[in-house]
Design a protein around this motif. Structure first.
Motif, PDB file in Angstrom:
ATOM      1  N   UNK A  81      22.513  27.180  52.356  1.00  5.28           N
ATOM      2  CA  UNK A  81      22.576  28.645  52.336  1.00  5.28           C
ATOM      3  C   UNK A  81      23.833  29.090  51.608  1.00  5.28           C
ATOM      4  N   UNK A  82      23.705  30.143  50.806  1.00  2.51           N
ATOM      5  CA  UNK A  82      24.860  30.782  50.177  1.00  2.51           C
ATOM      6  C   UNK A  82      25.135  32.067  50.956  1.00  2.51           C
ATOM      7  N   UNK A  83      26.339  32.182  51.489  1.00  2.00           N
ATOM      8  CA  UNK A  83      26.673  33.306  52.370  1.00  2.00           C
ATOM      9  C   UNK A  83      27.941  34.002  51.901  1.00  2.00           C
ATOM     10  N   UNK A 131      26.597  26.560  52.898  1.00  2.00           N
ATOM     11  CA  UNK A 131      26.556  25.906  54.207  1.00  2.00           C
ATOM     12  C   UNK A 131      25.215  25.202  54.367  1.00  2.00           C
ATOM     13  N   UNK A 132      25.247  23.933  54.734  1.00  2.00           N
ATOM     14  CA  UNK A 132      24.023  23.171  54.941  1.00  2.00           C
ATOM     15  C   UNK A 132      23.540  23.341  56.380  1.00  2.00           C
ATOM     16  N   UNK A 133      22.231  23.352  56.551  1.00  2.00           N
ATOM     17  CA  UNK A 133      21.658  23.487  57.891  1.00  2.00           C
ATOM     18  C   UNK A 133      20.338  22.728  57.947  1.00  2.00           C
ATOM     19  N   UNK A 134      20.008  22.230  59.129  1.00  2.00           N
ATOM     20  CA  UNK A 134      18.809  21.436  59.274  1.00  2.00           C
ATOM     21  C   UNK A 134      17.585  22.219  59.722  1.00  2.00           C
ATOM     22  N   UNK A 144      26.373  38.245  54.831  1.00  2.00           N
ATOM     23  CA  UNK A 144      25.293  38.576  53.901  1.00  2.00           C
ATOM     24  C   UNK A 144      24.704  37.272  53.362  1.00  2.00           C
ATOM     25  N   UNK A 145      23.386  37.157  53.411  1.00  2.00           N
ATOM     26  CA  UNK A 145      22.702  35.966  52.905  1.00  2.00           C
ATOM     27  C   UNK A 145      22.367  36.180  51.433  1.00  2.00           C
TER      28      UNK A 145
END
Length: 330
Positions: A253-255, A285-288, A305-306
């Protein structure tokens, strides 16, 4: 244990400075003979002392030595001229650290840690006896520190499986999914990263190598079958946070984190942090699990903000509209 081992070397290093202060200009060969080690080992010890000293650790804070020919003299002792004496608070703090170290996986000489802990508790107990105001104080009233780890729990089962090479059935809380699940794993090794203990194992459900934080293991059962990771299974390389990097298959994700949400970049592993003039930060940020990420973003409100990926932004917006509709505000 060799002369270069930790258990032998640390006491020697603490003794070297007062020894050399009392014998300025002593020959290296004579000093080595007094300590029962070779000249090469003593020179390695002296080179290490050059990197020891007082907080600040600048040139004027470290132990300084002067060599003339084959002789050595201490020119600055950095406070190491006297035996170390601990206050009660310092002794208790050190006892806590030693107990944590004794319970940590991969400790090379746990017996040495226990012996050091026993000496500190005994000394602290005798000091307390001397300063006690009551007549019934005894020398057995040492510093007793319990960290709350219960013997025979899940951690012990994990350690036993690693030591005996057996497979494990885990009940594990996954923070990235905010869910508890069960899985069978083939243990590979125990690691200590940033003061937390981890099991590195082949997860049969995920069909990949995973790290399991021991304090998130709710239950562990040692199975009557050998641990058998596939031949191609490889442990993670690196140290510290590099070992905790998310799996390559994780979403990214880019935040934009506004000032009120900047704590996220400190609490969770993020990549490519770029600070803006207004105090915000752009991160990846990486997320599963997408549902977990949606909950995190919604909890931050307008402080985040996403930017990407589009499906995460859409899912977050849809979940927010559902919540507003439930309150009749959509």
């Amino acid at each position: 244990m060799t002369a270069g081992g930790v258990a032998d070397r640390l006491p020697r290093l603490l003794t070297l400075v007062p020894y050399l202060l009392a014998r300025p200009g002593i020959a290296v060969a004579e000093a080595a003979a007094d300590f029962g080690i070779g000249e090469a080992q003593l020179r390695r010890d002296l080179e290490l002392l050059w990197m020891c000293g007082l907080p600040g650790y600048g040139p004027g804070d470290l132990v300084d030595l002067s060599f003339e020919g084959d002789t050595v003299t201490v020119t600055f002792d950095a406070g190491l001229r006297r035996p170390l004496r601990l206050s009660g608070t310092e002794a208790a703090t050190l006892a806590v650290a030693l107990r944590a170290l004794a319970d940590a996986p991969g400790v090379v000489d746990a017996d040495a840690v226990q012996r050091a802990l026993a000496k500190i508790e005994d000394a602290a107990g005798r000091a307390g006896t001397r300063s006690a105001d009551t007549a019934d104080a005894t020398a057995g009233d040492g510093v007793a520190v319990v960290l709350g780890r219960s013997p025979g729990g899940a951690e012990d089962a994990v350690r036993r499986a690693v030591e005996t090479g057996r497979a494990l059935r885990l009940t594990y809380y996954s923070a990235s999914r905010d869910a508890v699940g069960r899985r069978v794993v083939d243990p590979m090794r125990l690691l200590l990263v940033d003061a937390s203990a981890y099991l590195e194992a082949w997860c049969r459900r995920a069909e990949g190598v995973r790290l399991f934080r021991l304090d998130r293991v709710d239950a562990a059962e040692v199975l009557d079958e050998p641990s058998s990771p596939p031949p191609g299974a490889r442990g993670r390389e690196g140290a510290g946070e590099d070992l905790l990097r998310p799996d390559d298959g994780a979403h990214v994700a880019a935040l934009v984190l506004r000032p009120a949400a900047r704590w996220v970049a400190e609490y969770y592993p993020v990549e490519d942090l770029h600070a803006d003039d207004d105090g915000s930060a752009r991160v990846t940020m990486r997320y599963g699990d997408r549902d977990w990420m949606v909950r995190l973003v919604l909890g931050l409100g307008d402080a985040v903000e996403v930017l990407a990926p589009p499906d995460l932004a859409a899912a977050t917006r849809a979940r927010a509209l559902e919540a507003l509709a439930a309150y009749g505000e959509a």
